[in-house]
Design a protein around this motif. Sequence first.
Motif, PDB file in Angstrom:
ATOM      1  N   TYR A  39       0.804  -1.124   0.015  1.00 35.43           N
ATOM      2  CA  TYR A  39       0.062   0.002   0.028  1.00 35.43           C
ATOM      3  C   TYR A  39       0.992   1.323   0.064  1.00 35.43           C
ATOM      4  O   TYR A  39       0.541   2.220   0.594  1.00 35.43           O
ATOM      5  CB  TYR A  39      -0.850   0.036   1.160  1.00 35.43           C
ATOM      6  N   GLY A  72     -11.963   6.018   0.573  1.00 35.96           N
ATOM      7  CA  GLY A  72     -10.932   5.252   1.393  1.00 35.96           C
ATOM      8  C   GLY A  72     -10.966   5.220   2.762  1.00 35.96           C
ATOM      9  O   GLY A  72     -11.861   6.067   3.505  1.00 35.96           O
ATOM     10  N   GLN A 130      -8.714  -2.635   2.091  1.00 35.57           N
ATOM     11  CA  GLN A 130      -8.403  -1.847   0.835  1.00 35.57           C
ATOM     12  C   GLN A 130      -7.576  -2.869  -0.062  1.00 35.57           C
ATOM     13  O   GLN A 130      -6.793  -3.648   0.501  1.00 35.57           O
ATOM     14  CB  GLN A 130      -7.700  -0.650   1.140  1.00 35.57           C
TER      15      GLN A 130
END
Length: 286
Positions: free
Chosen positions: A114, A141, A151
Motif C-alpha cells: 500500500y 478510502g 483496501q
Amino acid sequence: MARRTVLAASSVAVTAVGVGSAFAATDGTTVSNEDTAAASASASEGACYTLTSELVEGPYYIDADKLRQDVTEDQEGIPLLLTLKVIDAETCKPLRNAAVDIWHCNASGIYSGYEEMGSGGGGTPPTGEPPTDAPTGTPTGPPPGGGGGHQEPTDDTRYLRGTWHTDRHGHVTFRTVFPGWYQGRCVHIHVKVHVDGEWTDAGYEGGHTCHTGQLFFDEKSVLLSAEVEPYASNTTTRTTLDEDTIYPDNGHAGGLLYLKYDRHHIARGVRGRLTLGVEPDETNNG
C-alpha cells in the motif's frame, strides 16, 4: 473463510543485519515475568488463562502470501525478535501447527502493498503552503488512522509481512524490525491466528481465523526508538498508547508486549514476547 493458501517466497532473499548478535547485551534491560503477571482468569469461568482481546483487522491485511519467519527484507530499523505462544484459553493447551500472520508498517509508517497510500493511509506528509481552493468531491478510502474497511493492495511489495506455523509447544518466532508510526495510531503490529487448516506443499489451506488482534509497545520503548534513525526522521505526529482509540487499555490481555532490550542501546535490538489465549472453536475475522 472458505479457503486460503499461503505461497512460499522461495525467490525472496531476506536479511536482518546484526540480528544474530543484536540481543547479547543484558545490562540495563527491561524484563517482565509473563508467567506470573498475565496468566490470570476466574476459575468460575472455566478458563485458565485470560482471553486475548479481539481487535479490528484494519484495511491493510493481505491474505498471507509469504510463508517465512524473517519478514525484514530490505527494511531498515531496530531488529525485533518476536516470539508468540498460542494456547487454548480454556484448557491452556498449546495450539500446534496453527498459522500465524503478522504485518506492520515500516519506520516511516508505510505498509507494504500500500505504498501509494503513504503513511498509514494518511497520504504523503504535507509540504509547502496549505491549499487555498475550496475542497471538491467526496472523500474516499479509510480515515488516516487506518480503521476503515479492507483496501485492495496498490503494489506488489510485501516487506514486514509473513506467516509461519506454531511448534508443538505453541510457539512461533518472527524476525522483523521495530515498527514506526503513522497518523492516528500508536506503534503496533497486526496478528491473526488460523486453525483447523492443512499445511501442504503449497502452504496453508482451509481452516478458519480464531483470533485477530494487535500487539502494542509501551511508551518507554517507543520514545527510545524515536531517537534512532530512521525513526528519528519520521515527522508524522505520533499517537501515544494512551491516546490510541483501538488499544483496549487492558495490558497484556489487550496485546501489550513484554519487551527486553538495553535501554542505553536499544538500536542493538529488542526481544518481544506474548502469550495469546484464543478460542480455537470460534471465528474472529476482525
